[in-house]
Design a protein around this motif. Structure first.
Motif, short mmCIF file in Angstrom:
data_model
loop_
_atom_site.label_atom_id
_atom_site.label_comp_id
_atom_site.label_asym_id
_atom_site.label_seq_id
_atom_site.Cartn_x
_atom_site.Cartn_y
_atom_site.Cartn_z
N SER A 56 -16.65 -3.16 -4.86
CA SER A 56 -16.00 -5.06 -4.85
C SER A 56 -14.64 -5.46 -5.49
O SER A 56 -13.85 -5.78 -4.58
CB SER A 56 -17.14 -5.11 -5.88
OG SER A 56 -18.38 -5.12 -5.26
N VAL A 59 -12.14 -4.29 -3.23
CA VAL A 59 -11.77 -5.38 -1.70
C VAL A 59 -10.96 -6.34 -2.26
O VAL A 59 -10.08 -6.48 -1.36
CB VAL A 59 -13.10 -5.50 -1.12
CG1 VAL A 59 -13.50 -5.81 0.06
CG2 VAL A 59 -13.32 -4.37 -0.66
N LEU A 60 -11.42 -6.44 -3.29
CA LEU A 60 -10.92 -7.80 -4.32
C LEU A 60 -8.59 -7.49 -4.11
O LEU A 60 -8.09 -8.41 -3.39
CB LEU A 60 -10.74 -8.52 -5.17
CG LEU A 60 -12.43 -9.10 -4.95
CD1 LEU A 60 -13.01 -9.55 -6.20
CD2 LEU A 60 -12.58 -10.54 -4.38
N LYS A 61 -8.67 -6.61 -4.58
CA LYS A 61 -7.34 -6.05 -5.50
C LYS A 61 -6.82 -5.92 -3.23
O LYS A 61 -5.80 -6.25 -3.53
CB LYS A 61 -7.01 -4.69 -6.15
CG LYS A 61 -6.18 -4.16 -5.86
CD LYS A 61 -5.96 -3.18 -6.60
CE LYS A 61 -4.58 -2.46 -7.03
NZ LYS A 61 -4.61 -1.03 -7.73
N ASP A 62 -7.10 -5.05 -2.62
CA ASP A 62 -6.54 -5.08 -1.10
C ASP A 62 -6.24 -6.68 -0.51
O ASP A 62 -5.51 -6.90 0.46
CB ASP A 62 -7.59 -3.86 -0.09
CG ASP A 62 -7.84 -2.49 -0.99
OD1 ASP A 62 -6.76 -1.94 -1.79
OD2 ASP A 62 -8.42 -1.71 -0.36
N SER A 63 -7.32 -6.95 -0.63
CA SER A 63 -7.33 -8.52 0.37
C SER A 63 -5.99 -9.60 -0.88
O SER A 63 -5.33 -10.30 -0.04
CB SER A 63 -8.50 -9.07 -0.30
OG SER A 63 -8.89 -9.32 -1.13
N SER A 64 -5.72 -9.57 -2.00
CA SER A 64 -4.63 -10.00 -2.93
C SER A 64 -3.58 -9.19 -1.92
O SER A 64 -2.84 -10.04 -2.23
CB SER A 64 -4.89 -10.09 -4.11
OG SER A 64 -5.08 -8.65 -4.58
N ASN A 66 -2.04 -8.42 0.99
CA ASN A 66 -2.20 -9.19 2.27
C ASN A 66 -1.76 -10.32 2.02
O ASN A 66 -2.19 -10.85 1.32
CB ASN A 66 -3.59 -9.16 3.14
CG ASN A 66 -3.38 -7.32 3.07
OD1 ASN A 66 -2.33 -6.83 3.15
ND2 ASN A 66 -4.73 -7.05 3.91
#
Length: 66
Positions: A56, A59-64, A66
């Motif tokens: 989780s 995923v949060l790190k990857d979405s931040s 972009n």
């Protein structure tokens, strides 16, 4: 509602708001297990699946990014 503070020396406090019914239930459960409420919460946190939490966070790190 009651504001409940769980504090353990040399650790940070955790404040939660729960109903009186839940507070009483938690106190009775802790007493029946001969544990503190802090110990119950720490045990619960330690039981959380680290692998799922790590996914989780990724995923949060990857979405931040972009």
């Amino acid at each position: 509602m009651y504001s409940y503070c769980v504090v353990n020396m040399s650790k940070i406090p955790l404040h939660i708001r729960i109903s009186e019914r839940r507070k009483n239930k938690l106190q009775l459960y802790a007493a029946s297990k001969d544990k503190t409420i802090t110990a119950l919460i720490e045990d619960w946190i330690d039981s959380l699946a680290s692998e799922e939490i790590d996914k989780s966070l990724a995923v949060l790190k990857d979405s931040s990014i972009n």
